[in-house]
Design a protein around this motif. Structure first.
Motif, mmCIF file in Angstrom:
data_model
loop_
_atom_site.group_PDB
_atom_site.id
_atom_site.type_symbol
_atom_site.label_atom_id
_atom_site.label_comp_id
_atom_site.label_asym_id
_atom_site.label_seq_id
_atom_site.Cartn_x
_atom_site.Cartn_y
_atom_site.Cartn_z
ATOM 1 N N UNK A 96 0.814 -1.214 0.000
ATOM 2 C CA UNK A 96 0.000 0.000 0.000
ATOM 3 C C UNK A 96 0.852 1.269 0.000
ATOM 4 N N UNK A 97 2.029 1.221 0.565
ATOM 5 C CA UNK A 97 2.849 2.419 0.670
ATOM 6 C C UNK A 97 3.978 2.461 -0.341
ATOM 7 N N UNK A 98 4.164 1.386 -1.090
ATOM 8 C CA UNK A 98 5.244 1.352 -2.070
ATOM 9 C C UNK A 98 4.950 2.286 -3.231
ATOM 10 N N UNK A 99 6.017 2.867 -3.816
ATOM 11 C CA UNK A 99 5.851 3.685 -5.004
ATOM 12 C C UNK A 99 5.471 2.817 -6.183
ATOM 13 N N UNK A 100 4.604 3.355 -7.044
ATOM 14 C CA UNK A 100 4.118 2.573 -8.177
ATOM 15 C C UNK A 100 5.256 2.120 -9.064
ATOM 16 N N UNK A 101 6.283 2.951 -9.194
ATOM 17 C CA UNK A 101 7.376 2.618 -10.103
ATOM 18 C C UNK A 101 8.219 1.454 -9.601
ATOM 19 N N UNK A 102 8.109 1.120 -8.319
ATOM 20 C CA UNK A 102 8.889 0.011 -7.763
ATOM 21 C C UNK A 102 8.059 -1.254 -7.588
ATOM 22 N N UNK A 103 6.771 -1.179 -7.899
ATOM 23 C CA UNK A 103 5.869 -2.282 -7.616
ATOM 24 C C UNK A 103 5.800 -3.250 -8.792
ATOM 25 N N UNK A 104 5.991 -4.523 -8.515
ATOM 26 C CA UNK A 104 5.865 -5.546 -9.545
ATOM 27 C C UNK A 104 5.352 -6.823 -8.890
ATOM 28 N N UNK A 105 5.082 -7.827 -9.711
ATOM 29 C CA UNK A 105 4.616 -9.092 -9.143
ATOM 30 C C UNK A 105 5.696 -9.772 -8.321
ATOM 31 N N UNK A 106 6.956 -9.395 -8.523
ATOM 32 C CA UNK A 106 8.043 -9.946 -7.704
ATOM 33 C C UNK A 106 8.041 -9.338 -6.307
ATOM 34 N N UNK A 107 7.801 -8.023 -6.229
ATOM 35 C CA UNK A 107 7.943 -7.326 -4.954
ATOM 36 C C UNK A 107 6.641 -7.208 -4.172
ATOM 37 N N UNK A 108 5.499 -7.173 -4.849
ATOM 38 C CA UNK A 108 4.243 -6.885 -4.170
ATOM 39 C C UNK A 108 3.525 -8.125 -3.662
ATOM 40 N N UNK A 109 3.815 -9.275 -4.234
ATOM 41 C CA UNK A 109 3.113 -10.506 -3.868
ATOM 42 C C UNK A 109 4.023 -11.421 -3.059
ATOM 43 N N UNK A 110 3.492 -11.956 -1.989
ATOM 44 C CA UNK A 110 4.195 -12.961 -1.189
ATOM 45 C C UNK A 110 3.874 -14.320 -1.801
ATOM 46 N N UNK A 111 4.749 -14.793 -2.681
ATOM 47 C CA UNK A 111 4.458 -16.016 -3.419
ATOM 48 C C UNK A 111 4.469 -17.257 -2.515
ATOM 49 N N UNK A 112 5.158 -17.175 -1.401
ATOM 50 C CA UNK A 112 5.164 -18.293 -0.472
ATOM 51 C C UNK A 112 3.826 -18.510 0.201
ATOM 52 N N UNK A 113 3.030 -17.437 0.316
ATOM 53 C CA UNK A 113 1.706 -17.523 0.924
ATOM 54 C C UNK A 113 0.592 -17.551 -0.119
ATOM 55 N N UNK A 114 0.968 -17.557 -1.397
ATOM 56 C CA UNK A 114 -0.004 -17.564 -2.491
ATOM 57 C C UNK A 114 -0.207 -18.993 -2.988
ATOM 58 N N UNK A 115 -1.319 -19.202 -3.680
ATOM 59 C CA UNK A 115 -1.656 -20.546 -4.157
ATOM 60 C C UNK A 115 -2.151 -20.488 -5.591
ATOM 61 N N UNK A 116 -1.557 -21.295 -6.459
ATOM 62 C CA UNK A 116 -2.105 -21.489 -7.792
ATOM 63 C C UNK A 116 -3.181 -22.558 -7.681
ATOM 64 N N UNK A 117 -4.421 -22.182 -7.953
ATOM 65 C CA UNK A 117 -5.539 -23.106 -7.786
ATOM 66 C C UNK A 117 -5.660 -24.063 -8.954
ATOM 67 N N UNK A 118 -5.407 -23.572 -10.157
ATOM 68 C CA UNK A 118 -5.426 -24.420 -11.340
ATOM 69 C C UNK A 118 -4.819 -23.678 -12.519
ATOM 70 N N UNK A 119 -4.226 -24.429 -13.432
ATOM 71 C CA UNK A 119 -3.822 -23.956 -14.753
ATOM 72 C C UNK A 119 -4.146 -25.076 -15.733
#
Length: 337
Positions: A228-251
């Motif tokens: 929420x406080x990060x600058x837009x120019x520094x925000x990406x799917x690498x930095x904004x998402x905690x992939x360890x706590x995320x789940x791919x439900x299906x592909x």
């Protein structure tokens, strides 16, 4: 105020095609969402086929956006395509296949009145639902392309402002955000960085899209606290998402034979797909398959869904998604806007 359980049927990229004759769509959805590419060549006959399909779903409310293939809904793009084809001097010939200026849009004005099917222009929209919930949705048909030669497209160098309002429940776009279910069969990412950054700032319950057929799937993404406080120019799917706590439900790979799958594993995948096909959808429950209940008060997770039903390699269509979300209750004086 108690939240209202709401069922959403989500699909995209039907490209003017029909589901198989034996397909039985779920009939319990409160809202149907179509994420664009309603047609393959933006012909009037294709729009009619798509509208017949949406009517058959029988939902109390259906929300639709255009995709890049639906260029007759984008008049400047339509005029360019007619000129490029050398047909500017043949208006009657063009009208027979594609309709006259505004004819496709007029079809959606008619079904809005008769079947509550809404073609959404870019922006924020509010709807009181028949089940007593309220829904705030941000819609955008825009995609980016090096040529920008289809409908609702812009050059990557020009950029685009995805202005998503605070407290938006659902983001409905044709393009994926960069880094989320946006890889082509050749593993090229086609998602839009600016769209991801706008979504990351707002953290809607659901972001649904299509466009990249090979990335049909769903991911429950956990946001990092600093987003929420990060600058837009520094925000990406690498930095904004905690992939360890995320789940791919299906592909798509969930149902295809993997390199290391034995016969038993592959048989399980085939049976699982068959079970979903009997239901006419791939369901995601409110608990997101046991992990988390998504509701209007939670902004720590977003469910991303690529709902493209078209297969790049075969004629068969992928399943739409049936989602359970809790939405805020509508106030008695709320009006559609």
């Amino acid at each position: 105020m108690a939240a209202v359980p709401t069922k959403l049927l989500v699909l995209s990229d039907t490209h003017g095609g029909r589901f198989p004759p034996d397909y039985r769509p779920p009939t319990s959805a409160d809202v149907v969402l179509h994420c664009g590419d309603l047609t393959e060549e933006s012909k009037i006959a294709e729009f009619l086929t798509t509208l017949d399909m949406l009517k058959a779903f029988g939902a109390p409310l259906t929300l639709v956006i255009a995709g890049n293939h639906d260029f007759t809904l984008d008049l400047p793009a339509f005029h360019r395509k007619v000129a490029e084809a050398g047909l500017a001097s043949e208006p009657e010939l063009v009208a027979r296949e594609y309709g006259r200026d505004g004819e496709a849009r007029k079809m959606f004005e008619d079904v809005r009145i008769s079947h509550n099917i809404h073609l959404l222009d870019e922006g924020t929209h509010h709807f009181p639902l028949a089940n007593g919930a309220s829904l705030t949705v941000y819609a955008s048909p825009y995609t980016t392309s090096p040529e920008a030669d289809w409908g609702f497209q812009y050059l990557p160098t020009d950029g685009h402002d995805f202005s998503i309002a605070e407290n938006t429940d659902i983001v409905l776009t044709h393009s994926p955000p960069e880094g989320i279910l946006d890889r082509t069969a050749a593993k090229q990412r086609l998602g839009i960085p600016g769209l991801f950054q706008s979504v990351a700032k707002i953290r809607p319950q659901l972001h649904c899209f299509g466009h990249v057929h090979a990335s049909w799937g769903a991911k429950l993404a956990a946001w990092r606290n600093a987003t929420k406080t990060a600058g837009a120019e520094t925000m990406s799917h690498f930095t904004a998402i905690d992939h360890g706590q995320s789940t791919v439900l299906d592909t798509l790979q969930s149902f295809q034979r993997g390199k290391f799958d034995d016969d038993a594993t592959f048989t399980t995948k085939v049976q699982r797909l068959a079970d979903f096909e009997k239901q006419g959808c791939r369901p995601i429950h409110g608990e997101c398959d046991g992990r988390l209940k998504l509701d209007s008060g939670s902004r720590t997770y977003t469910l991303f869904v690529n709902a493209s039903t078209k297969d790049d390699e075969e004629e068969q269509l992928h399943l739409p998604w049936l989602l359970d979300l809790d939405l805020p209750r509508s106030s008695p004086n709320m009006k559609e806007s």
